[in-house]
Motif scaffolding. Structure first.
Motif, PDB file in Angstrom:
ATOM      1  N   PRO A  25      -0.069 -21.285   5.327  1.00  0.00           N
ATOM      2  CA  PRO A  25      -0.696 -22.571   4.997  1.00  0.00           C
ATOM      3  C   PRO A  25       0.311 -23.599   4.476  1.00  0.00           C
ATOM      4  N   ALA A  26       1.265 -23.173   3.633  1.00  0.00           N
ATOM      5  CA  ALA A  26       2.223 -24.135   3.062  1.00  0.00           C
ATOM      6  C   ALA A  26       3.133 -24.697   4.154  1.00  0.00           C
ATOM      7  N   GLY A  27       3.787 -23.820   4.907  1.00  0.00           N
ATOM      8  CA  GLY A  27       4.764 -24.275   5.897  1.00  0.00           C
ATOM      9  C   GLY A  27       4.140 -25.123   6.989  1.00  0.00           C
ATOM     10  N   LEU A  44      10.185 -21.789  11.493  1.00  0.00           N
ATOM     11  CA  LEU A  44      10.633 -20.442  11.866  1.00  0.00           C
ATOM     12  C   LEU A  44       9.682 -19.424  11.252  1.00  0.00           C
ATOM     13  N   GLU A  45       9.207 -18.475  12.048  1.00  0.00           N
ATOM     14  CA  GLU A  45       8.212 -17.499  11.571  1.00  0.00           C
ATOM     15  C   GLU A  45       8.571 -16.115  12.116  1.00  0.00           C
ATOM     16  N   THR A  46       8.532 -15.120  11.243  1.00  0.00           N
ATOM     17  CA  THR A  46       8.914 -13.762  11.672  1.00  0.00           C
ATOM     18  C   THR A  46       7.826 -13.090  12.527  1.00  0.00           C
ATOM     19  N   ARG A  54      -4.603 -14.168  12.714  1.00  0.00           N
ATOM     20  CA  ARG A  54      -5.610 -13.128  12.422  1.00  0.00           C
ATOM     21  C   ARG A  54      -5.527 -12.580  11.008  1.00  0.00           C
ATOM     22  N   ARG A  55      -4.438 -12.856  10.273  1.00  0.00           N
ATOM     23  CA  ARG A  55      -4.180 -12.178   8.998  1.00  0.00           C
ATOM     24  C   ARG A  55      -5.214 -12.582   7.943  1.00  0.00           C
ATOM     25  N   PRO A  56      -6.052 -11.636   7.498  1.00  0.00           N
ATOM     26  CA  PRO A  56      -7.112 -12.020   6.547  1.00  0.00           C
ATOM     27  C   PRO A  56      -6.576 -12.084   5.118  1.00  0.00           C
ATOM     28  N   ARG A  57      -6.962 -13.081   4.376  1.00  0.00           N
ATOM     29  CA  ARG A  57      -6.570 -13.164   2.959  1.00  0.00           C
ATOM     30  C   ARG A  57      -7.564 -14.035   2.207  1.00  0.00           C
ATOM     31  N   ALA A  58      -7.204 -15.313   2.033  1.00  0.00           N
ATOM     32  CA  ALA A  58      -7.993 -16.190   1.167  1.00  0.00           C
ATOM     33  C   ALA A  58      -9.258 -16.678   1.864  1.00  0.00           C
ATOM     34  N   GLY A  59     -10.088 -17.341   1.078  1.00  0.00           N
ATOM     35  CA  GLY A  59     -11.286 -17.951   1.645  1.00  0.00           C
ATOM     36  C   GLY A  59     -11.779 -19.124   0.818  1.00  0.00           C
ATOM     37  N   VAL A  60     -11.476 -19.107  -0.474  1.00  0.00           N
ATOM     38  CA  VAL A  60     -12.020 -20.138  -1.361  1.00  0.00           C
ATOM     39  C   VAL A  60     -11.039 -21.309  -1.459  1.00  0.00           C
ATOM     40  N   ILE A  61     -11.494 -22.485  -1.050  1.00  0.00           N
ATOM     41  CA  ILE A  61     -10.624 -23.665  -1.090  1.00  0.00           C
ATOM     42  C   ILE A  61     -11.286 -24.725  -1.972  1.00  0.00           C
ATOM     43  N   PRO A 113     -12.287 -19.014   5.965  1.00  0.00           N
ATOM     44  CA  PRO A 113     -11.290 -17.939   5.981  1.00  0.00           C
ATOM     45  C   PRO A 113      -9.883 -18.456   6.290  1.00  0.00           C
ATOM     46  N   GLN A 114      -8.899 -17.906   5.596  1.00  0.00           N
ATOM     47  CA  GLN A 114      -7.511 -18.332   5.786  1.00  0.00           C
ATOM     48  C   GLN A 114      -7.069 -18.257   7.261  1.00  0.00           C
ATOM     49  N   PRO A 115      -7.443 -17.194   8.023  1.00  0.00           N
ATOM     50  CA  PRO A 115      -7.022 -17.171   9.430  1.00  0.00           C
ATOM     51  C   PRO A 115      -7.546 -18.379  10.215  1.00  0.00           C
ATOM     52  N   TYR A 236     -14.992  -7.815  -0.542  1.00  0.00           N
ATOM     53  CA  TYR A 236     -15.338  -7.178  -1.816  1.00  0.00           C
ATOM     54  C   TYR A 236     -14.048  -6.751  -2.504  1.00  0.00           C
ATOM     55  N   TYR A 237     -14.089  -6.685  -3.830  1.00  0.00           N
ATOM     56  CA  TYR A 237     -12.984  -6.141  -4.606  1.00  0.00           C
ATOM     57  C   TYR A 237     -13.529  -5.093  -5.558  1.00  0.00           C
ATOM     58  N   LEU A 238     -12.741  -4.037  -5.782  1.00  0.00           N
ATOM     59  CA  LEU A 238     -13.056  -3.029  -6.799  1.00  0.00           C
ATOM     60  C   LEU A 238     -11.801  -2.784  -7.632  1.00  0.00           C
ATOM     61  N   GLY A 300       4.479 -22.868  -2.198  1.00  0.00           N
ATOM     62  CA  GLY A 300       3.518 -21.772  -2.057  1.00  0.00           C
ATOM     63  C   GLY A 300       4.009 -20.480  -2.677  1.00  0.00           C
ATOM     64  N   ASP A 301       3.556 -19.360  -2.089  1.00  0.00           N
ATOM     65  CA  ASP A 301       3.868 -18.044  -2.661  1.00  0.00           C
ATOM     66  C   ASP A 301       5.374 -17.774  -2.721  1.00  0.00           C
ATOM     67  N   ALA A 302       6.177 -18.465  -1.946  1.00  0.00           N
ATOM     68  CA  ALA A 302       7.630 -18.296  -2.035  1.00  0.00           C
ATOM     69  C   ALA A 302       8.106 -18.676  -3.434  1.00  0.00           C
ATOM     70  N   LYS A 312      -6.708 -18.760  -6.435  1.00  0.00           N
ATOM     71  CA  LYS A 312      -5.958 -20.007  -6.600  1.00  0.00           C
ATOM     72  C   LYS A 312      -4.732 -20.132  -5.696  1.00  0.00           C
ATOM     73  N   GLY A 313      -4.224 -19.007  -5.130  1.00  0.00           N
ATOM     74  CA  GLY A 313      -2.908 -19.016  -4.480  1.00  0.00           C
ATOM     75  C   GLY A 313      -2.798 -19.997  -3.321  1.00  0.00           C
ATOM     76  N   MET A 314      -3.776 -19.978  -2.420  1.00  0.00           N
ATOM     77  CA  MET A 314      -3.679 -20.865  -1.260  1.00  0.00           C
ATOM     78  C   MET A 314      -3.864 -22.318  -1.694  1.00  0.00           C
ATOM     79  N   ASN A 315      -4.663 -22.530  -2.714  1.00  0.00           N
ATOM     80  CA  ASN A 315      -4.833 -23.890  -3.223  1.00  0.00           C
ATOM     81  C   ASN A 315      -3.524 -24.438  -3.763  1.00  0.00           C
ATOM     82  N   LEU A 316      -2.798 -23.593  -4.493  1.00  0.00           N
ATOM     83  CA  LEU A 316      -1.487 -24.027  -4.996  1.00  0.00           C
ATOM     84  C   LEU A 316      -0.513 -24.260  -3.843  1.00  0.00           C
TER      85      LEU A 316
HETATM   86  C1  LIG Z   1      -6.682 -10.336  -0.653  1.00  0.00           C
HETATM   87  C2  LIG Z   1      -6.275 -11.744  -0.981  1.00  0.00           C
HETATM   88  C3  LIG Z   1      -7.250 -12.706  -1.211  1.00  0.00           C
HETATM   89  C4  LIG Z   1      -6.889 -14.011  -1.527  1.00  0.00           C
HETATM   90  N1  LIG Z   1      -7.886 -14.941  -1.768  1.00  0.00           N
HETATM   91  C5  LIG Z   1      -7.535 -16.224  -2.062  1.00  0.00           C
HETATM   92  C6  LIG Z   1      -8.553 -17.252  -2.216  1.00  0.00           C
HETATM   93  O1  LIG Z   1      -9.753 -17.008  -2.064  1.00  0.00           O
HETATM   94  N2  LIG Z   1      -8.145 -18.527  -2.494  1.00  0.00           N
HETATM   95  C7  LIG Z   1      -6.814 -18.841  -2.620  1.00  0.00           C
HETATM   96  O2  LIG Z   1      -6.485 -20.005  -2.904  1.00  0.00           O
HETATM   97  N3  LIG Z   1      -5.832 -17.902  -2.439  1.00  0.00           N
HETATM   98  C8  LIG Z   1      -6.154 -16.627  -2.163  1.00  0.00           C
HETATM   99  N4  LIG Z   1      -5.179 -15.683  -1.912  1.00  0.00           N
HETATM  100  C9  LIG Z   1      -3.761 -16.107  -1.938  1.00  0.00           C
HETATM  101  C10 LIG Z   1      -3.326 -16.751  -0.620  1.00  0.00           C
HETATM  102  O3  LIG Z   1      -3.613 -15.909   0.471  1.00  0.00           O
HETATM  103  C11 LIG Z   1      -1.825 -17.057  -0.657  1.00  0.00           C
HETATM  104  O4  LIG Z   1      -1.531 -17.691  -1.873  1.00  0.00           O
HETATM  105  C12 LIG Z   1      -1.404 -17.953   0.519  1.00  0.00           C
HETATM  106  O5  LIG Z   1      -1.370 -17.220   1.727  1.00  0.00           O
HETATM  107  C13 LIG Z   1      -0.015 -18.563   0.283  1.00  0.00           C
HETATM  108  O6  LIG Z   1       0.360 -19.337   1.398  1.00  0.00           O
HETATM  109  P1  LIG Z   1       1.894 -19.506   1.769  1.00  0.00           P
HETATM  110  O7  LIG Z   1       1.923 -20.400   2.958  1.00  0.00           O
HETATM  111  O8  LIG Z   1       2.652 -19.898   0.564  1.00  0.00           O
HETATM  112  O9  LIG Z   1       2.414 -18.033   2.131  1.00  0.00           O
HETATM  113  P2  LIG Z   1       1.949 -17.039   3.267  1.00  0.00           P
HETATM  114  O10 LIG Z   1       0.534 -17.255   3.648  1.00  0.00           O
HETATM  115  O11 LIG Z   1       2.350 -15.678   2.797  1.00  0.00           O
HETATM  116  O12 LIG Z   1       2.833 -17.442   4.518  1.00  0.00           O
HETATM  117  C14 LIG Z   1       4.211 -17.160   4.570  1.00  0.00           C
HETATM  118  C15 LIG Z   1       4.624 -17.004   6.020  1.00  0.00           C
HETATM  119  O13 LIG Z   1       6.040 -16.762   6.070  1.00  0.00           O
HETATM  120  C16 LIG Z   1       6.313 -15.713   6.983  1.00  0.00           C
HETATM  121  N5  LIG Z   1       7.589 -15.107   6.605  1.00  0.00           N
HETATM  122  C17 LIG Z   1       7.826 -14.129   5.683  1.00  0.00           C
HETATM  123  N6  LIG Z   1       9.151 -13.882   5.610  1.00  0.00           N
HETATM  124  C18 LIG Z   1       9.745 -14.716   6.485  1.00  0.00           C
HETATM  125  C19 LIG Z   1      11.108 -14.927   6.848  1.00  0.00           C
HETATM  126  N7  LIG Z   1      12.102 -14.232   6.283  1.00  0.00           N
HETATM  127  N8  LIG Z   1      11.390 -15.851   7.789  1.00  0.00           N
HETATM  128  C20 LIG Z   1      10.393 -16.577   8.374  1.00  0.00           C
HETATM  129  N9  LIG Z   1       9.084 -16.411   8.057  1.00  0.00           N
HETATM  130  C21 LIG Z   1       8.766 -15.496   7.127  1.00  0.00           C
HETATM  131  C22 LIG Z   1       5.111 -14.800   6.847  1.00  0.00           C
HETATM  132  O14 LIG Z   1       4.946 -13.975   7.998  1.00  0.00           O
HETATM  133  C23 LIG Z   1       3.978 -15.794   6.685  1.00  0.00           C
HETATM  134  O15 LIG Z   1       3.423 -16.200   7.921  1.00  0.00           O
HETATM  135  C24 LIG Z   1      -5.510 -14.368  -1.596  1.00  0.00           C
HETATM  136  C25 LIG Z   1      -4.523 -13.406  -1.333  1.00  0.00           C
HETATM  137  C26 LIG Z   1      -4.893 -12.099  -1.033  1.00  0.00           C
HETATM  138  C27 LIG Z   1      -3.798 -11.084  -0.758  1.00  0.00           C
END
Ligand SMILES: Cc1cc2nc3c(=O)[nH]c(=O)nc-3n(C[C@H](O)[C@H](O)[C@H](O)COP(=O)(O)OP(=O)(O)OC[C@H]3O[C@@H](n4cnc5c(N)ncnc54)[C@H](O)[C@@H]3O)c2cc1C
Length: 407
Positions: A25-27, A44-46, A54-61, A113-115, A236-238, A300-302, A312-316
């Motif tokens: 989402p960030a890039g 650039l994406e690995t 398809r990668r499932p993760r976040a949903g709440v925005i 959904p994030q995907p 669901y989470y447990l 983002g998560d980097a 909060k992660g995807m929102n940030l």
């Molecule tokens: C189970 C779960 C539920 C979540 N629910 C929520 C939610 O409801 N709301 C919310 O706000 N957040 C949620 N999050 C957090 C959210 O998914 C992340 O914060 C979000 O994906 C961060 O986006 P990003 O673009 O920073 O990183 P990412 O989505 O991780 O994207 C990084 C990309 O970089 C690629 N990459 C990795 N290494 C390299 C490399 N060396 N070179 C090139 N590319 C590379 C990866 O393949 C990936 O595509 C959840 C996370 C999880 C695990």
């Protein structure tokens, strides 16, 4: 080469003002903002395009993030298809407590959904705005970030050769397991970490939601949560021990625990379904300060990980991407450096606020299961306060929705 991304011939001889590492989402948001301003950039994406879509993760925005996407022409599908959530429900002591946050804070959440969001963003970037992207790259390296000739190199998936791309700026958007964070000079950055000592079994079930809103079960045996994702799929989470083995959670055990921890008087039964994702997340956070060094800017998560406790992660990640995309456009199109100069500080105010809220919420979720009567007592008081003090409820609603006027 992805055939939908035609701008990729002789990349090695090209120069891009910005190389974005990571198509999450960030890039992809940074890339889209640059392309909307007519600026060239290379993502650039690995992974392959199919995997990221398809990668499932976040949903709440959060609402402000949706409006930020909309302003940049990136929310058409989301606004058509996302669910609008105005309340959540806590369950504790065998009772249900509905928390109508829209009545308190005048705002709401979106569930998309994030995907789906990533699919929209990559289509807009690569197919509509004709942005350059390379999927499946290996061994990405950053070079000369402090000098006048920064570049990024990677191993080409087709030829196995290392390609070098010159640039002015690098956007490090490669998530928690990427390489760009490590390229920040260690003597210039500080990484602050927090470990909750808790695991969450993260599940996706092929089942309709068991309630029309997010559920939080604060149970003496551990937290349980339900997050609707779509009419067919529910997350669901447990709570479980950190590092627990997902195979120790067969179908019957999962559903029995969800029924127990989310059970409450008058509640509809939990809707069971096939489990299509089952993995254990160890709850931890980190924050990198500053989020930039030389020509490298993290987003983002980097830069910061916030455990999914408060969603909060995807929102940030989107907040960073809006600021970074706009700052890069100002610098490259108008020579205005102020956005890049203030980027890290501006992002970190919201990052730390959301981290603090996650810690607070973690105690609310997990305190009753800590095996400590004192923590169980203070957690029960915190829960009661939420439903008896209008001021406490309003503060929670503001933090849950991320609506504070200034971070
Ligand atoms: C189970 C779960 C539920 C979540 N629910 C929520 C939610 O409801 N709301 C919310 O706000 N957040 C949620 N999050 C957090 C959210 O998914 C992340 O914060 C979000 O994906 C961060 O986006 P990003 O673009 O920073 O990183 P990412 O989505 O991780 O994207 C990084 C990309 O970089 C690629 N990459 C990795 N290494 C390299 C490399 N060396 N070179 C090139 N590319 C590379 C990866 O393949 C990936 O595509 C959840 C996370 C999880 C695990």
């Amino acid at each position: 080469m992805d055939e939908r991304s035609p701008r990729l011939d002789s990349l090695s001889s090209r120069r891009f003002p910005v190389v974005v590492v990571g198509a999450g989402p960030a890039g992809l948001t940074v890339g889209n903002i640059l392309r909307a301003a007519g600026l060239e950039c290379l993502v650039l994406e690995t992974e392959s395009r199919e995997v990221i879509e398809r990668r499932p993760r976040a949903g709440v925005i959060e609402e402000w993030a949706v409006r930020g996407l909309e302003r940049r022409g990136l929310a058409r599908n989301l606004l058509e298809r996302a669910g609008l959530h105005t309340a959540c429900e806590f369950r504790f002591g065998g009772e249900r407590y509905r928390f109508s946050y829209r009545e308190l804070a005048g705002s709401h959440h979106w569930v998309y959904p994030q995907p789906s969001l990533v699919t929209d963003l990559v289509r807009e970037y690569a197919d509509v705005r004709r942005g350059a992207v390379r999927f499946g790259v290996r061994d990405v390296r950053l070079h000369d970030l402090d000098g006048g000739r920064p570049s990024v190199s990677y191993v080409c998936p087709e030829t196995g050769r290392r390609e070098v791309v010159a640039c002015d700026f690098v956007a490090g958007c490669d998530g928690a397991r990427g390489v760009t964070r490590a390229a920040l000079a260690p003597e210039r950055v500080r990484v602050a970490r927090h470990d909750y000592g808790i695991g969450w079994l993260a599940l996706l079930a092929e089942a309709p939601p068991s309630a029309d809103c997010v559920l939080f079960g604060c149970h003496p045996d551990g937290f349980a949560g339900q997050m609707p994702r779509s009419p067919e799929v529910t997350r669901y989470y447990l709570q479980c021990p950190p590092g627990d083995d997902p195979d120790a959670w067969p179908h019957e055990r999962v559903w029995a625990e969800l029924r127990r921890r989310l059970g409450a008087a008058g509640a509809a039964p939990i809707a069971e379904g096939r489990l299509i994702e089952k993995r254990v997340l160890d709850m931890h956070d980190y924050v990198t300060e500053p989020m930039a060094s030389g020509r490298l800017f993290l987003a983002g998560d980097a830069a910061h990980l916030v455990a999914p406790i408060a969603a909060k992660g995807m929102n940030l990640a989107l907040h960073d991407a809006f600021l970074l995309g706009d700052a890069l456009v100002a610098r490259l199109a108008e020579g205005d450096d102020s956005g890049l100069a203030g980027y890290s500080q501006e992002c970190l105010r919201r990052v730390w606020d959301y981290q603090e809220f996650s810690q607070w919420l973690s105690e609310l979720y997990h305190g009753s299961a800590a095996g400590d009567p004192f923590r169980a007592g203070t957690t029960a008081a915190r829960l009661r306060r939420l439903f008896s003090s209008p001021a406490a409820a309003a503060a929670f609603a503001e933090q849950y929705l991320g609506t504070a006027a200034r971070y």
